[in-house]
Design an enzyme around this catalytic site. Structure first.
Site, PDB file in Angstrom:
ATOM      1  N   GLU A 104     -14.962   2.414  82.165  1.00 41.59           N
ATOM      2  CA  GLU A 104     -15.596   3.667  82.193  1.00 41.59           C
ATOM      3  C   GLU A 104     -17.028   4.043  81.580  1.00 41.59           C
ATOM      4  O   GLU A 104     -17.227   5.007  80.929  1.00 41.59           O
ATOM      5  CB  GLU A 104     -14.687   4.898  81.818  1.00 41.59           C
ATOM      6  N   GLU A 155      -6.570   2.141  86.621  1.00 45.78           N
ATOM      7  CA  GLU A 155      -5.952   3.280  86.055  1.00 45.78           C
ATOM      8  C   GLU A 155      -5.476   4.214  87.039  1.00 45.78           C
ATOM      9  O   GLU A 155      -6.500   4.569  87.899  1.00 45.78           O
ATOM     10  CB  GLU A 155      -6.847   3.682  85.230  1.00 45.78           C
TER      11      GLU A 155
END
Ligand code: AHR
Length: 496
Positions: free
Chosen positions: A173, A291
Site C-alpha cells: 500500500e 487483502e
C-alpha cells in the site's frame, strides 16, 4: 415470488480456479503472531511454541499461501532483526501499529510454521524504509542454496535447505498516507522496478506482485495503478488489489458489497489491459487480490505502546458472513484474472480464527464460507446464466440472488454457491443442469438464521454455524429449491 432460474452448462466455462485464491495473511499486528499462532507456554503449544489448536483450524480451511510479515508493518520492518539466536534479537518500535515488536518470530520461524500448517509463503519486502538492496539480500538469505554471505547465514541459523519462497510482494500500500515512507506512483514504480530486477537476478524463478491502489477510495485510484504498471509491466507478474467492506448503517447496501468488488476488479483489469496496449505487450497482467474482508475500520481501539495489543479484533456476525461469502464468490467469478487472493487476515486480527491467551481457539462466522469455498471451489469455474430480480443499492443494480459455480471434473463434482440477499422473502429457484447428464445432489449446506447480528464467542462458539438441508431429487436434472431469505448455500452434486 416469481421463480428464479439458474442454468449451468458444463461447456460454458470461465477459467480454472488457481488454488492460490484461497490464501490468507498474517501480519505482525496485534495478536496475529504473538498469542495467535505463536504462544510458547500455551497448553497446546508444540516444541517451537506454535499453537497446535490454531494449526488444526488453519488446516481445516485448506489455506494455500499465507502473506507475511505485512501489511503496513513491513514498511518499517528490518527482516534481519528476526533472524539468529532469539536472545540476541532487538526489541523495536513498530511505527505502523504503535506497538512493541520483540522479534521472537521471524522469517525462519514462519517457514517452520508454514510447513506444519501445510501452507506456502507469500513474502513481502520492505519498500518503505527498506531499499531494493535489502530486498535482494532477503531473497538471497531465503532462496540461495549456499556459499554466499546471506545464504550461509541461513544455514548457520539452522536451515540448510533454501526456503524456496516463490511469491513476493514488492512493498505494501505504498500510495497510502498512513504508510511508513509513502511514495508517489512514479517513485514507487521506479523503486519497485529496480527491486524486481535485483530479485529476479538473485532468483529468476520468483513471481512478483506490485502494489496497486490501496483501495478504490484512494484519490489517486486508478491512475496510481496505470502509472505503476507503466513502470513495472515487464518485471511484475501481478498487480495487487485491496478492499475491505463494513456496514455503514444500511444492511442491503452492505450485502451488495460483492457488486462493488466486481466493479473494482473490472476497472483494474481494464487498467492492466490498457497498459498492455500502450506497451504493445503480449503479456497479460494478472491480479493478486491480497487483502479482502469485512472490517469495521471506524471502530479502531486506541492503545499505548504494547506488545501484542488487542488490535482490530472484529467479531463477525451472520450478516458479516453473508457479505463475506458474496466477496469470496466474486473472486471465483473472476478466476480468469484473479490468480491470488488473501483473506486479510487469518488469526485474531479481522480473522476467521479467534484465540484466547492461554485458552481456546474458536471459529468465527466467516470461517465457514471460507472453508466451503476453499474446499469445494476448486476446478473449472462455470458461467451461470440466471435471471434474478434486481434491486437498487448504493452500488447500483444488484441481483438479489448471486451464484458462482465450480465443476471439479477430477472429483466428478459440481458445486453451486448461492447467496440470497433478499431481506423480505424466501426465493424459489429452478436449477437447470441438463447438460451434465446423470447427476445427483449429494449435499446442501446452508448458513442462515433469524439473528443476523449473532456472533460466536468463547462462551457460545457455535452460535453461528452452517446446517445441512435435506437433498432433493431432480426431474430430468432440473431441481426445485426454496432458498430462505438472507442465506448462503453450498449445493453439491455428484456427476455420474
Ligand atoms: O490488514 C490490515 C491492514 O490493512 C494492513 O496492514 C494494510 O495493508 C491494510 O491497510
Amino acid at each position: 415470488m416469481e421463480k428464479v432460474k439458474i442454468y449451468l452448462e458444463k461447456d460454458f466455462t470461465l477459467a480454472e480456479v488457481d488454488d492460490r485464491i484461497y490464501s490468507s495473511f498474517l501480519e505482525h499486528l496485534g495478536r496475529a503472531i504473538y498469542e495467535g499462532i505463536y504462544e510458547p507456554g500455551h497448553p497446546c503449544a508444540d516444541e517451537n511454541g506454535f499453537r497446535r489448536d490454531v494449526l488444526e483450524l488453519i488446516r481445516e480451511l485448506r489455506v494455500s499461501h499465507v502473506r507475511y510479515p505485512g501489511g503496513n508493518f513491513v514498511s518499517g520492518y528490518d527482516w534481519k532483526d528476526g533472524i539468529g539466536p532469539k536472545e540476541n534479537r532487538p526489541t523495536r518500535l513498530d511505527l505502523a501499529w504503535k506497538s512493541i515488536e520483540p522479534n521472537q518470530f521471524g522469517i525462519d520461524e514462519f517457514v517452520d510454521w508454514s510447513k506444519k500448517a501445510g501452507t506456502e509463503i507469500m513474502a513481502a519486502v520492505n519498500l518503505g524504509t527498506g531499499s531494493p538492496r535489502d530486498a535482494g539480500e532477503m531473497l538471497e538469505y531465503c532462496n540461495f542454496p549456499g556459499g554466499t554471505y546471506w545464504s550461509d547465514l541461513r544455514i548457520k541459523n539452522g536451515h540448510k535447505d533454501p526456503h524456496n519462497i516463490k511469491l513476493w510482494c514488492l512493498g505494501n500500500e505504498m500510495d497510502g498516507d498512513w504508510q511508513i515512507c509513502q511514495l508517489n506512483a512514479v517513485d514507487y514504480g521506479k523503486k519497485a522496478r529496480e527491486a524486481a530486477k535485483i530479485m529476479k537476478w538473485v532468483d529468476d524463478s520468483v513471481e512478483l506482485v506490485v502494489c496497486g491502489s490501496a483501495s478504490v477510495l484512494q484519490k489517486t485510484y486508478p491512475e496510481w495503478d496505470r502509472i505503476v504498471l507503466e513502470h513495472t509491466y515487464d518485471e511484475a507478474d501481478y498487480l495487487s488489489m485491496h478492499r475491505y467492506y463494513e456496514n455503514e448503517g444500511n444492511d442491503l447496501d452492505f450485502l451488495a458489497s460483492f457488486v462493488d468488488m466486481d466493479d473494482f476488479i473490472n476497472t483494474i483489469v481494464s487498467t492492466c489491459d490498457y497498459v498492455k496496449a500502450v506497451k504493445r505487450s503480449r503479456k497479460r497482467m494478472m491480479i493478486s487480490f491480497d487483502e479482502w474482508n469485512v472490517w469495521y475500520q471506524k471502530k479502531q481501539t486506541p492503545h499505548d505502546w504494547m506488545q501484542a495489543p488487542h488490535l482490530i479484533e472484529d467479531q463477525y456476525s451472520l450478516l458479516d458472513a453473508l457479505v463475506f461469502a458474496g466477496l469470496g464468490m466474486t473472486l471465483i467469478n473472476h478466476a480468469d484474472r484473479v490468480k491470488i487472493a488473501c483473506l486479510a487476515q487469518l488469526v485474531n486480527v479481522i480473522a476467521p480464527i479467534f484465540t484466547e491467551k492461554g485458552g481456546k481457539a474458536i471459529r468465527q462466522s466467516t470461517f465457514y464460507p471460507f472453508k466451503y469455498l476453499s474446499q469445494y471451489g476448486r476446478g473449472t469455474v462455470l458461467k451461470p446464466v440466471s435471471k434474478s430480480p434486481m434491486v437498487e443499492t448504493r452500488y447500483g443494480d444488484t441481483p438479489l440472488l448471486y451464484p458462482a459455480a465450480v465443476y471439479n471434473q477430477g472429483a466428478e463434482e459440481l458445486t453451486l454457491f448461492c447467496l440470497n440477499i433478499n431481506q423480505n422473502e424466501d426465493m424459489p429457484v429452478e436449477l437447470d443442469l441438463r447438460s451434465f447428464g446423470r447427476l445427483e445432489m449429494i449435499e446442501h449446506i446452508v448458513m442462515d438464521g433469524k439473528e443476523l447480528r449473532a456472533a460466536n464467542t468463547f462462551a457460545d462458539e457455535t452460535r453461528v454455524c452452517p446446517h445441512v438441508e435435506k437433498v432433493v431429487a431432480g426431474e430430468k436434472n432440473v431441481y426445485e429449491l426454496m432458498l430462505p431469505k438472507l442465506s448462503f448455500h453450498v449445493i453439491r452434486f455428484k456427476v455420474k
